[in-house]
Motif scaffolding. Structure first.
Motif, PDB file in Angstrom:
ATOM      1  N   ILE A 261       0.842  -1.197   0.000  1.00 50.37           N
ATOM      2  CA  ILE A 261       0.000   0.000   0.000  1.00 50.37           C
ATOM      3  C   ILE A 261       0.871   1.238   0.000  1.00 50.37           C
ATOM      4  O   ILE A 261       2.034   1.200   0.412  1.00 50.37           O
ATOM      5  CB  ILE A 261      -0.930   0.084   1.243  1.00 50.37           C
ATOM      6  N   ASN A 262       0.293   2.342  -0.449  1.00 52.00           N
ATOM      7  CA  ASN A 262       0.979   3.624  -0.354  1.00 52.00           C
ATOM      8  C   ASN A 262       0.610   4.277   0.956  1.00 52.00           C
ATOM      9  O   ASN A 262      -0.513   4.169   1.418  1.00 52.00           O
ATOM     10  CB  ASN A 262       0.560   4.538  -1.505  1.00 52.00           C
ATOM     11  N   SER A 263       1.567   4.964   1.551  1.00 52.51           N
ATOM     12  CA  SER A 263       1.281   5.630   2.811  1.00 52.51           C
ATOM     13  C   SER A 263       0.408   6.850   2.562  1.00 52.51           C
ATOM     14  O   SER A 263       0.517   7.515   1.538  1.00 52.51           O
ATOM     15  CB  SER A 263       2.576   6.053   3.487  1.00 52.51           C
ATOM     16  N   THR A 264      -0.485   7.143   3.549  1.00 50.52           N
ATOM     17  CA  THR A 264      -1.329   8.320   3.403  1.00 50.52           C
ATOM     18  C   THR A 264      -0.619   9.559   3.923  1.00 50.52           C
ATOM     19  O   THR A 264      -1.045  10.679   3.691  1.00 50.52           O
ATOM     20  CB  THR A 264      -2.632   8.152   4.210  1.00 50.52           C
ATOM     21  N   ASN A 265       0.475   9.359   4.623  1.00 50.63           N
ATOM     22  CA  ASN A 265       1.233  10.470   5.195  1.00 50.63           C
ATOM     23  C   ASN A 265       2.401  10.797   4.272  1.00 50.63           C
ATOM     24  O   ASN A 265       3.141   9.909   3.867  1.00 50.63           O
ATOM     25  CB  ASN A 265       1.740  10.005   6.569  1.00 50.63           C
ATOM     26  N   PRO A 266       2.563  12.087   3.921  1.00 45.69           N
ATOM     27  CA  PRO A 266       3.645  12.421   2.985  1.00 45.69           C
ATOM     28  C   PRO A 266       5.026  12.050   3.505  1.00 45.69           C
ATOM     29  O   PRO A 266       5.936  11.829   2.732  1.00 45.69           O
ATOM     30  CB  PRO A 266       3.511  13.931   2.798  1.00 45.69           C
ATOM     31  N   LEU A 267       5.179  11.979   4.829  1.00 45.52           N
ATOM     32  CA  LEU A 267       6.488  11.613   5.362  1.00 45.52           C
ATOM     33  C   LEU A 267       6.520  10.142   5.780  1.00 45.52           C
ATOM     34  O   LEU A 267       7.443   9.687   6.430  1.00 45.52           O
ATOM     35  CB  LEU A 267       6.857  12.508   6.550  1.00 45.52           C
ATOM     36  N   GLY A 268       5.491   9.384   5.421  1.00 43.74           N
ATOM     37  CA  GLY A 268       5.414   7.981   5.821  1.00 43.74           C
ATOM     38  C   GLY A 268       6.133   7.069   4.834  1.00 43.74           C
ATOM     39  O   GLY A 268       6.773   7.525   3.892  1.00 43.74           O
ATOM     40  N   THR A 269       6.001   5.780   5.080  1.00 49.13           N
ATOM     41  CA  THR A 269       6.674   4.803   4.230  1.00 49.13           C
ATOM     42  C   THR A 269       5.626   3.896   3.612  1.00 49.13           C
ATOM     43  O   THR A 269       4.720   3.452   4.302  1.00 49.13           O
ATOM     44  CB  THR A 269       7.636   3.940   5.073  1.00 49.13           C
ATOM     45  N   SER A 270       5.755   3.618   2.329  1.00 50.21           N
ATOM     46  CA  SER A 270       4.819   2.719   1.689  1.00 50.21           C
ATOM     47  C   SER A 270       5.269   1.284   1.905  1.00 50.21           C
ATOM     48  O   SER A 270       6.460   1.016   2.030  1.00 50.21           O
ATOM     49  CB  SER A 270       4.739   3.021   0.200  1.00 50.21           C
ATOM     50  N   LEU A 271       4.292   0.369   1.963  1.00 48.98           N
ATOM     51  CA  LEU A 271       4.626  -1.030   2.185  1.00 48.98           C
ATOM     52  C   LEU A 271       4.735  -1.735   0.844  1.00 48.98           C
ATOM     53  O   LEU A 271       3.979  -1.453  -0.087  1.00 48.98           O
ATOM     54  CB  LEU A 271       3.544  -1.704   3.032  1.00 48.98           C
ATOM     55  N   CYS A 272       5.664  -2.680   0.759  1.00 48.39           N
ATOM     56  CA  CYS A 272       5.908  -3.318  -0.517  1.00 48.39           C
ATOM     57  C   CYS A 272       5.917  -4.834  -0.349  1.00 48.39           C
ATOM     58  O   CYS A 272       6.847  -5.398   0.222  1.00 48.39           O
ATOM     59  CB  CYS A 272       7.233  -2.807  -1.065  1.00 48.39           C
ATOM     60  N   ASN A 273       4.857  -5.473  -0.789  1.00 49.60           N
ATOM     61  CA  ASN A 273       4.771  -6.924  -0.889  1.00 49.60           C
ATOM     62  C   ASN A 273       5.184  -7.662   0.387  1.00 49.60           C
ATOM     63  O   ASN A 273       6.117  -8.454   0.384  1.00 49.60           O
ATOM     64  CB  ASN A 273       5.638  -7.392  -2.072  1.00 49.60           C
ATOM     65  N   LEU A 274       4.481  -7.391   1.470  1.00 45.93           N
ATOM     66  CA  LEU A 274       4.770  -8.062   2.735  1.00 45.93           C
ATOM     67  C   LEU A 274       4.113  -9.443   2.772  1.00 45.93           C
ATOM     68  O   LEU A 274       2.938  -9.564   2.440  1.00 45.93           O
ATOM     69  CB  LEU A 274       4.228  -7.232   3.909  1.00 45.93           C
ATOM     70  N   VAL A 275       4.878 -10.437   3.162  1.00 43.30           N
ATOM     71  CA  VAL A 275       4.340 -11.787   3.282  1.00 43.30           C
ATOM     72  C   VAL A 275       4.813 -12.379   4.607  1.00 43.30           C
ATOM     73  O   VAL A 275       6.013 -12.414   4.874  1.00 43.30           O
ATOM     74  CB  VAL A 275       4.855 -12.704   2.135  1.00 43.30           C
ATOM     75  N   PHE A 276       3.866 -12.785   5.460  1.00 43.96           N
ATOM     76  CA  PHE A 276       4.252 -13.530   6.666  1.00 43.96           C
ATOM     77  C   PHE A 276       3.021 -14.174   7.268  1.00 43.96           C
ATOM     78  O   PHE A 276       1.892 -13.874   6.882  1.00 43.96           O
ATOM     79  CB  PHE A 276       4.936 -12.627   7.699  1.00 43.96           C
ATOM     80  N   GLU A 277       3.269 -15.107   8.192  1.00 42.63           N
ATOM     81  CA  GLU A 277       2.140 -15.706   8.901  1.00 42.63           C
ATOM     82  C   GLU A 277       2.533 -15.949  10.359  1.00 42.63           C
ATOM     83  O   GLU A 277       3.715 -16.071  10.688  1.00 42.63           O
ATOM     84  CB  GLU A 277       1.707 -17.006   8.234  1.00 42.63           C
ATOM     85  N   VAL A 278       1.522 -15.933  11.207  1.00 41.87           N
ATOM     86  CA  VAL A 278       1.751 -16.217  12.619  1.00 41.87           C
ATOM     87  C   VAL A 278       0.854 -17.392  12.999  1.00 41.87           C
ATOM     88  O   VAL A 278      -0.346 -17.373  12.714  1.00 41.87           O
ATOM     89  CB  VAL A 278       1.407 -15.006  13.506  1.00 41.87           C
TER      90      VAL A 278
END
Lengths: 510, 306
Positions: A261-278
Motif C-alpha cells: 500500500i501507499n502511505s497516506t502520510n507524505p512523510l510515511g513509508t509505503s509497504l511493498c509486498n509483505l508476506v508472513f504468517e503467525v
C-alpha cells in the motif's frame, strides 16, 4: 591534591504537586569522564537533567560548575557555560533544514556566518556525516541524532548531556555513537549519559549514579558490576526473566499475503509486498527503526485502514476489507504504539475505556445500552490481574502513569481471550519491572495458544520474547526465521541494510 | 485603455485591505496560532480608524489607532488562548462576533459622516509617465506600505534569526521550549503584529476605499484573508497574489455589472467568493503540498508542563 570537579550537584530537590521528583540529590562529574545516570522511568533522571540544562529550577540545593556557583535560569545560560544536551525526544524541527535546526540550538553569538563550514568541520573531526541543506523530515532517526550531536559540539561544550540516546538506534548506529563519545571524552569533554540499558553503560561509562524514586541510591563503577546487580540497584528487587515458550506451534492464525500500500502520510513509508504468517502459540517479532513502515503495517492489521480482502487472512477468513470492530469480533486484538489518544481516551474512566475496546468480545453492550456493572467488573479484573496501580476504576485514564497505563491497555486486550494479538512497542517508556510483567504476560498468553505479533524497536526485548523474527526496512519485510539462530549484529545489518536514498527522494517536496 | 487602467487601479485598491490582513494572519499562523478573529479585528480597526481620523483630523493618527485597536483585540485573544489555554477556534469565532458587535456600538454616532480620503502620492516624473505612471505610481502611501510589508515579512521569515525562531515555534513548540525559546511570548508578539495588520487593513476600508463608516463594512473580508493564507501555503508572496486574485474578481464583476451584461447582480457579487472556494479546493487537493507547508503546531495549545 584533590581531583578537579567539573560539575557538582549539592542537595538538589524539586517537588511537583504530589511527587518529589528529585530528593536531596548530590553527586559530581569529573572533567573528561563519562558518567552514567541510571534509573527507571519516573526515577527523576529527566527532571534532574532539565535542572542542569536550565529548563527547570530546583526548589532547594546548589550546583557548581567549574568551581563557580551555577544557577541557570534558561537553557541559554547553560549553553553559554559550555553545557550541551541531546534530548531523548529530539528537539528538532521536521520542516526545517539541518543548518536551520543547528542554528536554532546554538546561542546567537555562536551562530556566525560560516556556520556551514563549521558544521562540516565538526562532522569530519568526529565522523558524524550530516548534510546542512537537507530537511530533517527526510532523515532517519540515527541521522537526526547526529544533527543533535553536531549542534551541541559546535559550541565546544565542556559537558554533554545525552538523554537515552540509543533507545532509537540500530546496534551499528549505537556503536558509532559510542566511538564518537569516547573520542569526545578523550578530548576532555565530560559526558552525562542517561540510560536504563545496562549493557551499554557497563561498556561505556566510568562511573554511575543510580536514582530510584528521586533519590540517589548508589554510586558505583559499572565496569565492576554485573547487569544484574545494576538492575537490582535500579529497581530495588530482582527481575523476573521471561522464558521464551517452546516452539511447538499450532495452526495458522494470521497471514498476510502480498500486502502493498501507499502511505497516506507524505512523510510515511509505503509497504511493498509483505508476506508472513503467525501460528497459534507463536510470537513473531518484527524489528526495525521507527518510520520504516511499522505504523502503516499496524493500521492495516488493526483494520483502521482497509485493503484488498485477500491481503489479510484471519484463520480461514479473508478480512482485508473489514474494519476494526469486525476483526475484534473474529478474535483479533490490537495494541497501538501511541497510548494516549490511540489506545485509550485520556479523559474517560478506566471502565469506559474498557467498553470502547471490549464491547463485543466481553458483551459490555447490548442493543445499544451499556452494561455498566459488567464493565466495572471487567476493569477491576484488569486492575487486579495486571497489578495496575489506581485507586478506582472510575478514575480518568489520564491519571495513570506510563507503566500503569500500558499494563492496563495490555491487560484489556489480553483478557478478551484474543486468537491473535498484535502489539506495537509493548514496553516503550515503561519501567523495567512493568516491562518484565508485560513480557511474562505475553509468554503466558502465547502458551495458551494465542498467536502474537510484536512490532518493536527494542531488539533485546524481541530476542527475549519472540520465537520467530523478521526485520522491516523501507517498507519491506525480511524472511521470518527462528529467533534462536540470529545474532544482534545480523539484525542490525538487516535494519540498516537499505540506503536512505530512495526514501529521501520520495520525501522531497515537489 | 483608460478602462483597463481604471480596472487595474480598482483591483489594487480592492486588494490592499486583504493584503494587510492576510500577511498579518500569515505571520500568526507561522507561529502556530490560528486566529479566526481576523474579521473582528478588521472591523475594530475600521471603526476606530475612522472615528479617530474624524475627531483628530489626522489620517496618520487614525491609522495608528486602527493598528492599536486591532493589536489590542489580538492581545485579548492571545491572553485567552496562550495564557488561559482556551480553544483557539472558539475564541477566534467569539472575537469576530465581539468585534462586529463592539464596532456597531462604537460607530453609532459616526454613520453618515465622511473624512477626507488619503491622498495619492504624486512622484514627479515617475507619476507622469503615460500609462505606467498611472498603473504603478499613482497610489496612496498605504498601498506602497502593503508592498513593503509583504517584502519585509518574506525577508524576515526566510532570512533572519528571529524569523527562523518564529517558524520553529510554529513547527514544534515543545522542541522550541526545550531549546529555551519563550513560546508564549513569541506567539503573543506574532498575534499583536497580526492584529495590528488586520486593523490597518480595516482602516484602509473606512478611510481610503470608501471614506465613511457603515456597520459590517468588512463584509467577510476577514474570512477571505484567512482563506488566502491557506491558498498561499503560508508564503507571503503567494498571499499577495491571492489577495490580488480576489480583488481582481471583485472589481471585474463590478465592471461587468456596470456594462449591463445580462447576468443577475447577485450572481456576479457571489463570484469572488466562489472563485476563492474553487481555488482553495484545487489547492487542498494536493494534500501532500499542504501538509508539508502547514506549520505543524498550528492550532495546538502549548503548555510548558516540564
Amino acid at each position: 591534591m584533590k581531583t578537579p570537579i567539573l560539575l557538582e550537584l549539592s542537595e538538589i530537590t524539586k517537588t511537583f504537586p504530589g511527587v518529589k521528583a528529585n530528593n536531596d540529590i548530590s553527586f559530581s562529574i569529573k572533567p573528561g569522564e563519562i558518567h552514567a545516570l541510571l534509573g527507571e522511568n519516573g526515577a527523576g533522571k529527566s527532571t534532574l537533567v532539565k535542572i542542569i540544562y536550565g529548563i527547570m529550577q530546583p526548589d532547594h540545593g546548589q550546583m557548581f560548575f567549574g568551581e563557580k556557583l551555577y544557577k541557570p535560569s534558561e537553557p541559554f545560560e547553560a549553553r553559554a557555560n559550555g553545557i550541551g544536551m541531546v534530548f531523548q525526544h529530539f528537539s528538532l524541527f521536521e520542516a526545517l533544514t539541518v543548518a536551520e535546526n543547528i542554528e536554532l540550538g546554538i546561542n546567537k553569538e555562536a551562530a556566525s556566518k560560516d556556520l556551514n563550514r563549521q558544521i562540516s568541520e565538526i562532522s569530519e573531526t568526529y565522523g558524524l556525516p550530516v548534510d546542512p541543506i537537507q530537511r530533517i523530515g527526510s532523515l532517519s532517526v540515527g541521522e537526526c541524532q547526529r544533527v543533535e550531536v553536531v549542534r551541541c559540539l559546535l559550541q565546544k561544550p565542556r559537558l554533554l548531556i545525552m538523554d537515552e540516546p540509543t533507545s532509537v538506534l540500530t546496534p551499528q548506529e549505537s556503536h558509532l555513537l559510542f566511538q564518537t563519545l569516547t573520542k569526545l571524552s578523550q578530548d576532555g569533554c565530560s559526558i552525562l549519559y542517561i540510560s536504563h540499558k545496562l549493557e551499554e553503560i557497563r561498556m561505556l561509562c566510568e562511573r554511575a549514579t543510580v536514582l530510584r524514586d528521586g533519590k540517589v541510591v548508589a554510586q558505583c563503577s559499572p565496569r565492576e558490576e554485573s547487569a544484574r546487580s545494576l538492575a537490582k540497584m535500579m529497581i530495588g528487587s530482582n527481575l523476573k526473566t521471561p522464558q521464551p515458550s517452546k516452539p511447538a506451534f499450532g495452526e495458522k492464525r494470521l497471514s498476510v499475503n502480498g500486502l502493498s500500500i501507499n502511505s497516506t502520510n507524505p512523510l510515511g513509508t509505503s509497504l511493498c509486498n509483505l508476506v508472513f504468517e503467525v501460528r497459534a502459540g507463536e510470537i513473531l517479532g518484527i524489528a526495525g527503526v521507527a518510520g520504516n513502515g511499522q505504523t502503516e503495517l499496524f493500521e492495516v492489521l488493526s483494520g483502521e485502514r482497509t485493503v484488498d480482502k485477500n491481503m489479510v487472512q484471519l484463520d480461514h477468513r479473508l478480512v482485508g476489507h473489514e474494519g476494526p470492530t469486525k476483526r475484534r469480533e473474529l478474535g483479533m486484538c490490537c495494541i497501538p504504539e501511541e497510548r494516549v489518544g490511540h489506545a485509550v481516551v485520556p479523559d474517560m474512566s478506566l471502565w469506559e475505556n474498557c467498553i470502547l475496546s471490549a464491547r463485543t468480545r466481553q458483551k459490555l453492550e447490548r442493543n445499544g445500552f451499556l452494561n455498566i456493572p459488567a464493565s466495572h467488573n471487567f476493569a477491576e479484573k484488569i486492575v487486579e490481574n495486571f497489578n495496575v496501580k489506581t485507586p478506582s476504576v472510575k478514575r480518568d485514564v489520564r491519571s495513570l502513569s506510563g507503566g500503569n497505563l500500558q499494563k492496563f491497555i495490555v491487560g484489556r486486550e489480553m483478557l478478551q481471550n484474543p486468537r491473535i494479538l498484535v502489539i506495537m512497542q509493548p514496553t516503550w517508556g515503561v519501567d523495567a519491572a512493568a516491562a518484565a510483567d508485560i513480557h511474562f504476560a505475553l509468554n503466558e498468553l502465547a502458551e495458551t495458544g494465542t498467536a502474537i505479533l510484536t512490532i518493536s524497536q527494542d531488539l533485546d526485548e524481541l530476542i527475549a520474547i519472540s520465537n520467530s523474527f523478521a526485520v522491516i526496512s523501507e517498507g519491506r519485510l525480511s524472511e521470518p526465521r527462528p529467533t534462536i539462530n540470529v545474532t544482534i549484529e545480523e539484525i542490525g545489518l538487516l535494519m540498516g541494510k537499505t540506503s536512505h536514498f530512495e526514501k529521501n527522494e520520495q520525501n522531497d517536496p515537489p | 485603455m483608460d478602462l483597463l487602467i481604471l480596472i487595474l487601479q480598482g483591483i489594487i485598491v480592492a486588494a490592499t485591505p486583504l493584503v494587510f490582513a492576510a500577511i498579518g494572519e500569515l505571520v500568526v499562523e507561522r507561529a502556530g496560532v490560528l486566529n479566526l478573529g481576523v474579521e473582528g479585528m478588521m472591523i475594530l480597526g475600521a471603526v476606530s480608524g475612522f472615528a479617530i481620523t474624524l475627531e483628530s483630523g489626522s489620517i496618520l493618527i487614525g491609522i495608528v489607532s486602527a493598528a492599536l485597536a486591532g493589536g489590542a483585540a489580538a492581545l485579548l485573544f492571545g491572553i485567552l488562548t496562550q495564557l488561559l489555554l482556551s480553544n483557539q477556534v472558539a475564541t477566534g469565532l467569539a472575537l469576530t462576533i465581539f468585534g462586529l458587535g463592539l464596532s456597531a456600538l462604537l460607530g453609532q454616532g459616526y454613520s453618515g459622516a465622511t473624512v477626507m480620503a488619503l491622498e495619492k502620492i504624486h512622484i514627479t516624473v515617475l507619476s507622469d509617465i503615460p500609462i505606467l505612471g498611472a498603473i504603478i505610481f499613482s497610489y496612496d502611501p498605504l498601498i506602497y506600505l502593503s508592498f513593503g510589508l509583504t517584502g519585509c515579512v518574506a525577508w524576515f521569515l526566510a532570512k533572519t534569526r528571529a524569523g527562523l525562531i518564529l517558524r520553529a515555534v510554529g513547527e514544534n513548540h515543545d522542541a522550541a521550549h526545550a531549546l529555551g525559546y519563550g513560546v508564549v511570548k513569541i506567539r503573543l508578539a506574532a498575534l499583536v503584529f497580526g492584529g495590528a495588520c488586520a486593523g490597518i487593513g480595516g482602516a484602509y476600508l473606512s478611510i481610503v476605499q470608501t471614506p465613511f463608516w457603515v456597520e459590517d463594512m468588512t463584509s467577510g473580508r476577514g474570512w477571505i484573508a484567512l482563506a488566502i493564507v491557506v491558498f498561499s501555503t503560508w508564503h507571503p508572496g503567494r498571499a499577495l497574489l491571492g489577495a490580488y486574485l480576489f480583488g481582481g474578481v471583485t472589481v471585474v464583476q463590478l465592471h461587468v455589472q456596470g456594462l449591463g451584461v445580462d447576468i443577475q447582480a447577485q450572481v456576479l457579487s457571489m463570484l469572488p467568493y466562489i472563485v476563492t472556494i474553487i481555488v482553495l479546493v484545487m489547492i487542498s487537493r494536493d494534500t501532500l503540498r499542504a501538509k508539508l507547508n502547514a506549520p505543524a503546531c498550528l492550532n495546538k495549545s502549548f503548555f510548558a508542563s516540564s
